[in-house]
Design a protein around this motif. Structure first.
Motif, PDB file in Angstrom:
ATOM      1  N   ASN A  10      57.544  18.346  79.170  1.00  0.00           N
ATOM      2  CA  ASN A  10      56.426  17.383  79.135  1.00  0.00           C
ATOM      3  C   ASN A  10      56.705  16.361  78.003  1.00  0.00           C
ATOM      4  OD1 ASN A  10      54.111  16.212  79.916  1.00  0.00           O
ATOM      5  ND2 ASN A  10      53.065  17.495  78.893  1.00  0.00           N
ATOM      6  N   GLU A  11      56.959  15.110  78.791  1.00  0.00           N
ATOM      7  CA  GLU A  11      57.221  13.998  77.706  1.00  0.00           C
ATOM      8  C   GLU A  11      55.731  13.189  77.657  1.00  0.00           C
ATOM      9  OE1 GLU A  11      61.014  11.657  77.976  1.00  0.00           O
ATOM     10  OE2 GLU A  11      59.644  10.399  78.915  1.00  0.00           O
ATOM     11  N   PRO A  12      55.576  12.905  76.158  1.00  0.00           N
ATOM     12  CA  PRO A  12      54.302  12.339  75.783  1.00  0.00           C
ATOM     13  C   PRO A  12      54.290  10.908  76.225  1.00  0.00           C
ATOM     14  CG  PRO A  12      55.383  13.022  73.903  1.00  0.00           C
ATOM     15  CD  PRO A  12      56.108  13.606  75.104  1.00  0.00           C
ATOM     16  N   SER A  13      53.561   9.994  76.179  1.00  0.00           N
ATOM     17  CA  SER A  13      53.781   8.547  76.301  1.00  0.00           C
ATOM     18  C   SER A  13      54.125   7.946  74.887  1.00  0.00           C
ATOM     19  CB  SER A  13      52.340   7.823  76.720  1.00  0.00           C
ATOM     20  OG  SER A  13      51.356   8.098  75.591  1.00  0.00           O
ATOM     21  N   ILE A  14      53.987   8.377  73.658  1.00  0.00           N
ATOM     22  CA  ILE A  14      54.503   8.067  72.562  1.00  0.00           C
ATOM     23  C   ILE A  14      55.124   8.943  71.785  1.00  0.00           C
ATOM     24  CG2 ILE A  14      52.963   5.972  72.247  1.00  0.00           C
ATOM     25  CD1 ILE A  14      51.384   7.705  70.279  1.00  0.00           C
ATOM     26  N   PRO A  15      56.200   9.136  70.884  1.00  0.00           N
ATOM     27  CA  PRO A  15      56.876   7.439  70.637  1.00  0.00           C
ATOM     28  C   PRO A  15      57.878   7.194  71.506  1.00  0.00           C
ATOM     29  CG  PRO A  15      58.082   9.511  69.533  1.00  0.00           C
ATOM     30  CD  PRO A  15      56.981   9.982  70.353  1.00  0.00           C
ATOM     31  N   ASP A  16      58.222   5.865  71.322  1.00  0.00           N
ATOM     32  CA  ASP A  16      59.097   5.372  72.146  1.00  0.00           C
ATOM     33  C   ASP A  16      60.454   5.869  72.370  1.00  0.00           C
ATOM     34  OD1 ASP A  16      57.368   3.225  73.008  1.00  0.00           O
ATOM     35  OD2 ASP A  16      58.077   1.759  71.646  1.00  0.00           O
ATOM     36  N   THR A  20      63.784  14.670  75.633  1.00  0.00           N
ATOM     37  CA  THR A  20      62.907  15.738  76.419  1.00  0.00           C
ATOM     38  C   THR A  20      63.886  16.520  77.224  1.00  0.00           C
ATOM     39  OG1 THR A  20      61.019  13.987  76.488  1.00  0.00           O
ATOM     40  CG2 THR A  20      61.050  15.976  78.062  1.00  0.00           C
ATOM     41  N   LEU A  21      63.676  17.873  77.185  1.00  0.00           N
ATOM     42  CA  LEU A  21      64.456  19.070  77.967  1.00  0.00           C
ATOM     43  C   LEU A  21      63.854  19.295  79.227  1.00  0.00           C
ATOM     44  CD1 LEU A  21      65.704  21.238  74.798  1.00  0.00           C
ATOM     45  CD2 LEU A  21      66.826  19.243  75.900  1.00  0.00           C
ATOM     46  N   PHE A  22      64.807  19.397  80.293  1.00  0.00           N
ATOM     47  CA  PHE A  22      63.924  19.862  81.374  1.00  0.00           C
ATOM     48  C   PHE A  22      65.049  20.967  82.078  1.00  0.00           C
ATOM     49  CE2 PHE A  22      62.195  15.651  81.232  1.00  0.00           C
ATOM     50  CZ  PHE A  22      60.995  15.889  81.292  1.00  0.00           C
ATOM     51  N   ASP A  23      64.306  22.039  82.867  1.00  0.00           N
ATOM     52  CA  ASP A  23      65.235  22.807  83.474  1.00  0.00           C
ATOM     53  C   ASP A  23      65.913  21.989  84.567  1.00  0.00           C
ATOM     54  OD1 ASP A  23      64.761  25.069  81.801  1.00  0.00           O
ATOM     55  OD2 ASP A  23      62.971  25.722  82.844  1.00  0.00           O
ATOM     56  N   THR A  24      67.097  22.312  85.115  1.00  0.00           N
ATOM     57  CA  THR A  24      67.621  21.798  86.349  1.00  0.00           C
ATOM     58  C   THR A  24      68.409  23.105  87.099  1.00  0.00           C
ATOM     59  OG1 THR A  24      69.828  21.279  85.262  1.00  0.00           O
ATOM     60  CG2 THR A  24      67.957  19.531  85.322  1.00  0.00           C
ATOM     61  N   GLN A  25      69.150  22.821  88.280  1.00  0.00           N
ATOM     62  CA  GLN A  25      69.740  23.506  88.998  1.00  0.00           C
ATOM     63  C   GLN A  25      70.998  24.228  88.095  1.00  0.00           C
ATOM     64  OE1 GLN A  25      69.338  24.576  92.211  1.00  0.00           O
ATOM     65  NE2 GLN A  25      70.826  26.205  92.070  1.00  0.00           N
ATOM     66  N   GLY A  26      71.043  25.400  88.186  1.00  0.00           N
ATOM     67  CA  GLY A  26      72.000  26.254  87.647  1.00  0.00           C
ATOM     68  C   GLY A  26      73.305  26.545  88.604  1.00  0.00           C
ATOM     69  N   ILE A  27      74.086  27.217  87.767  1.00  0.00           N
ATOM     70  CA  ILE A  27      75.349  27.724  88.704  1.00  0.00           C
ATOM     71  C   ILE A  27      75.433  29.231  88.950  1.00  0.00           C
ATOM     72  CG2 ILE A  27      77.874  27.473  88.750  1.00  0.00           C
ATOM     73  CD1 ILE A  27      77.936  24.937  87.287  1.00  0.00           C
ATOM     74  N   ASP A  28      75.570  29.554  89.987  1.00  0.00           N
ATOM     75  CA  ASP A  28      75.533  30.982  90.410  1.00  0.00           C
ATOM     76  C   ASP A  28      77.144  31.527  90.171  1.00  0.00           C
ATOM     77  OD1 ASP A  28      75.578  33.499  91.197  1.00  0.00           O
ATOM     78  OD2 ASP A  28      74.717  33.078  93.163  1.00  0.00           O
ATOM     79  N   ASP A  29      77.209  32.571  89.255  1.00  0.00           N
ATOM     80  CA  ASP A  29      78.658  32.861  89.204  1.00  0.00           C
ATOM     81  C   ASP A  29      78.963  34.360  89.594  1.00  0.00           C
ATOM     82  OD1 ASP A  29      79.925  30.723  88.093  1.00  0.00           O
ATOM     83  OD2 ASP A  29      79.468  31.450  85.958  1.00  0.00           O
ATOM     84  N   GLY A  30      78.078  34.664  90.612  1.00  0.00           N
ATOM     85  CA  GLY A  30      78.155  35.953  91.372  1.00  0.00           C
ATOM     86  C   GLY A  30      77.653  37.096  90.588  1.00  0.00           C
ATOM     87  N   ARG A  31      78.200  38.217  90.563  1.00  0.00           N
ATOM     88  CA  ARG A  31      77.445  39.509  89.965  1.00  0.00           C
ATOM     89  C   ARG A  31      78.557  40.258  89.155  1.00  0.00           C
ATOM     90  NH1 ARG A  31      78.000  44.245  92.806  1.00  0.00           N
ATOM     91  NH2 ARG A  31      79.106  44.022  94.747  1.00  0.00           N
ATOM     92  N   SER A  32      77.818  40.860  88.320  1.00  0.00           N
ATOM     93  CA  SER A  32      78.780  41.955  87.582  1.00  0.00           C
ATOM     94  C   SER A  32      79.349  42.979  88.516  1.00  0.00           C
ATOM     95  CB  SER A  32      77.946  42.283  86.247  1.00  0.00           C
ATOM     96  OG  SER A  32      78.638  43.322  85.382  1.00  0.00           O
TER      97      SER A  32
END
Length: 121
Positions: A10-16, A20-32
């Motif tokens: 969540n990014e506040p309106s200030i400071p300029d 900001t960190l957000f989650d995005t799509q990961g990469i599936d590497d299969g299974r152990s």
């Protein structure tokens, strides 16, 4: 010399100038093969907001280079869990998104996307 506070989700309106960190799509590497657990590299995005295009790009590029070169087998504790951040792999160059809308301040937005390989230690 400018302070760049860091926010998560969540990014506040200030400071300029902020990150900001957000989650995005990961990469599936299969299974152990040992226990069948799913292996995934979790995705994240660093959003860089700046009062000035040049300053914003320089900060975004420094973050991109830092992700490439500074993180390898780092220990991190979150709550009571200990993790090893084995590596971070960028999935994008610095992406300039232009002026922030709808504000009239003319702040510039850049993003850098990556995935992280981590495991509980």
């Amino acid at each position: 010399s400018t302070t760049w506070p860091i926010y998560v989700g969540n990014e506040p309106s200030i400071p300029d100038n902020c990150l900001t960190l957000f989650d995005t799509q990961g990469i599936d590497d299969g299974r152990s093969q040992l226990d069948g657990s799913r292996q995934e590299h979790h995705g994240f995005q660093v959003r860089i907001r700046s009062s000035n295009e040049n300053i914003g790009y320089v900060k975004a590029r420094a973050i991109a280079v830092g992700l490439d070169t500074e993180i390898y087998r780092e220990s991190v504790t979150i709550g009571s869990a200990d993790y090893c951040v084995h590596s971070v792999t960028r999935t994008s160059e610095v992406i300039p998104l232009g002026k922030e809308v709808p504000t009239a301040k003319g702040r510039r937005i850049f993003t850098v996307n990556a995935v992280v390989h981590l495991y509980m230690s």
